[in-house]
Motif scaffolding. Structure first.
Motif, mmCIF file in Angstrom:
data_model
loop_
_atom_site.group_PDB
_atom_site.id
_atom_site.type_symbol
_atom_site.label_atom_id
_atom_site.label_comp_id
_atom_site.label_asym_id
_atom_site.label_seq_id
_atom_site.Cartn_x
_atom_site.Cartn_y
_atom_site.Cartn_z
ATOM 1 N N GLY A 190 0.768 -1.161 0.015
ATOM 2 C CA GLY A 190 0.037 0.035 -0.026
ATOM 3 C C GLY A 190 0.749 1.091 0.109
ATOM 4 O O GLY A 190 0.131 2.436 0.211
ATOM 5 N N GLN A 191 2.249 1.032 -0.013
ATOM 6 C CA GLN A 191 3.055 2.349 0.042
ATOM 7 C C GLN A 191 3.649 2.678 -1.623
ATOM 8 O O GLN A 191 3.970 1.743 -2.148
ATOM 9 C CB GLN A 191 4.118 2.181 0.766
ATOM 10 N N PRO A 192 3.974 3.931 -1.875
ATOM 11 C CA PRO A 192 4.511 4.204 -3.185
ATOM 12 C C PRO A 192 6.067 3.968 -3.159
ATOM 13 O O PRO A 192 6.656 3.743 -2.595
ATOM 14 C CB PRO A 192 4.237 5.812 -3.117
ATOM 15 N N SER A 193 6.084 2.997 -4.417
ATOM 16 C CA SER A 193 7.403 2.575 -4.971
ATOM 17 C C SER A 193 7.605 2.655 -6.334
ATOM 18 O O SER A 193 6.649 3.115 -7.022
ATOM 19 C CB SER A 193 7.758 1.328 -4.717
ATOM 20 N N PHE A 194 8.627 2.012 -7.200
ATOM 21 C CA PHE A 194 8.708 2.197 -8.502
ATOM 22 C C PHE A 194 9.248 0.887 -8.924
ATOM 23 O O PHE A 194 10.192 0.356 -8.306
ATOM 24 C CB PHE A 194 9.513 3.463 -8.757
ATOM 25 N N LYS A 195 8.712 0.209 -10.216
ATOM 26 C CA LYS A 195 9.189 -0.915 -10.655
ATOM 27 C C LYS A 195 10.604 -0.816 -10.997
ATOM 28 O O LYS A 195 11.162 -2.067 -10.999
ATOM 29 C CB LYS A 195 8.391 -1.428 -11.940
ATOM 30 N N GLU A 196 11.327 0.193 -11.175
ATOM 31 C CA GLU A 196 12.607 0.372 -11.555
ATOM 32 C C GLU A 196 13.627 0.263 -10.428
ATOM 33 O O GLU A 196 14.877 0.207 -10.589
ATOM 34 C CB GLU A 196 12.714 1.509 -12.600
ATOM 35 N N ALA A 197 13.045 0.342 -9.182
ATOM 36 C CA ALA A 197 13.787 0.477 -7.940
ATOM 37 C C ALA A 197 14.722 -0.640 -7.451
ATOM 38 O O ALA A 197 14.062 -1.769 -7.852
ATOM 39 C CB ALA A 197 12.727 1.105 -6.836
ATOM 40 N N ARG A 198 15.950 -0.558 -7.329
ATOM 41 C CA ARG A 198 16.572 -1.766 -6.800
ATOM 42 C C ARG A 198 16.270 -2.053 -5.269
ATOM 43 O O ARG A 198 16.472 -3.301 -4.786
ATOM 44 C CB ARG A 198 18.031 -1.504 -7.211
ATOM 45 N N LEU A 199 15.685 -0.850 -4.580
ATOM 46 C CA LEU A 199 15.565 -1.365 -3.172
ATOM 47 C C LEU A 199 14.651 -0.121 -2.607
ATOM 48 O O LEU A 199 14.590 0.988 -3.090
ATOM 49 C CB LEU A 199 16.834 -0.816 -2.113
ATOM 50 N N THR A 200 13.385 -0.742 -1.880
ATOM 51 C CA THR A 200 12.392 0.235 -1.436
ATOM 52 C C THR A 200 12.297 -0.033 0.070
ATOM 53 O O THR A 200 12.473 -1.113 0.761
ATOM 54 C CB THR A 200 11.014 -0.087 -1.982
ATOM 55 N N LEU A 201 12.578 0.972 0.854
ATOM 56 C CA LEU A 201 12.466 1.120 2.361
ATOM 57 C C LEU A 201 10.995 1.643 2.763
ATOM 58 O O LEU A 201 10.746 2.578 2.181
ATOM 59 C CB LEU A 201 13.666 1.460 3.032
ATOM 60 N N ILE A 202 10.418 0.762 3.225
ATOM 61 C CA ILE A 202 9.066 1.376 4.029
ATOM 62 C C ILE A 202 9.158 1.968 5.474
ATOM 63 O O ILE A 202 9.692 1.027 6.224
ATOM 64 C CB ILE A 202 7.920 0.209 4.056
ATOM 65 N N CYS A 203 8.927 2.991 5.705
ATOM 66 C CA CYS A 203 9.297 3.507 7.014
ATOM 67 C C CYS A 203 7.920 4.068 7.764
ATOM 68 O O CYS A 203 7.035 4.842 7.140
ATOM 69 C CB CYS A 203 10.155 4.890 7.012
ATOM 70 N N ARG A 204 7.827 3.646 9.144
ATOM 71 C CA ARG A 204 6.790 4.315 9.799
ATOM 72 C C ARG A 204 7.130 5.416 10.390
ATOM 73 O O ARG A 204 8.232 5.318 11.356
ATOM 74 C CB ARG A 204 6.229 3.019 10.772
ATOM 75 N N LYS A 205 6.588 6.648 10.629
ATOM 76 C CA LYS A 205 6.944 8.065 11.115
ATOM 77 C C LYS A 205 7.009 7.523 12.632
ATOM 78 O O LYS A 205 5.797 7.120 12.879
ATOM 79 C CB LYS A 205 6.103 8.961 10.916
ATOM 80 N N ILE A 206 7.824 7.879 13.357
ATOM 81 C CA ILE A 206 7.918 7.623 14.929
ATOM 82 C C ILE A 206 8.317 9.170 15.573
ATOM 83 O O ILE A 206 8.129 9.127 16.714
ATOM 84 C CB ILE A 206 8.817 6.701 15.179
#
Length: 167
Positions: free
Chosen positions: A112-128
């Motif tokens: 459910g979080q924005p990323s891109f098909k061409e990305a080699r790495l995606t980090l999903i971060c929760r604001k704290i």
């Protein structure tokens, strides 16, 4: 994308930020935005060595509204062949145009979080944590004068890295 163990990432934080850059994105599939960033921090803090990413977003950036509003933000990293695309995304506002459509990047959503098909790495971060950089807290005023001649200080966000995905 395949989920990877955070502890197994081989991430060179200096080069991945300063040389490769990253996209900071937030929002929903119906309404999201992204911006290019070339600095930030990675590390561990609080609790049981909580893995974190620290980002800095100026309030006048359109993406700031999204990061403020959402519980999560993503950081995406690309190979050098996409540097020109990231440059475009850093110089144009999603307020004024569908800037992603003018690049070679293909949006996709991961958990459910924005990323891109061409990305080699995606980090999903929760604001704290969030805070504003403040003029009175600069110990080296030369740094402040160079980075903030207009005194348009960044908002600082600490995000717990909850998931990592790799190609």
């Amino acid at each position: 994308m395949k989920e990877v163990n955070l502890r197994e990432l081989n991430l060179d934080p200096i080069n991945v930020l300063h040389t490769d850059w990253m996209l900071v994105s937030a929002g929903t599939e119906d309404n999201w935005n992204t911006m290019t960033a070339s600095w930030g921090h990675f590390g561990c803090i609080w609790g049981k060595n909580m893995p974190t990413a620290v980002i800095y977003v100026r309030p006048q950036r359109y993406t700031h509204d999204y990061v403020e509003r959402e519980e999560y933000f993503t950081l995406t990293f690309f190979d050098q062949e996409y540097h020109e695309d990231l440059s475009y995304l850093g110089c144009h506002s999603g307020r004024d145009e569908d800037k992603v459509a003018k690049t070679r990047l293909t949006p996709e959503f991961v958990d459910g979080q924005p990323s891109f098909k061409e990305a080699r790495l995606t980090l999903i971060c929760r604001k704290i944590y969030r805070s504003e950089l403040k003029e009175e807290n600069f110990l080296d005023t030369a740094v402040m004068d160079k980075a903030y001649p207009k005194r348009d200080f960044h908002t600082v966000y600490v995000g717990e890295i909850v998931k990592a995905y790799s190609r």
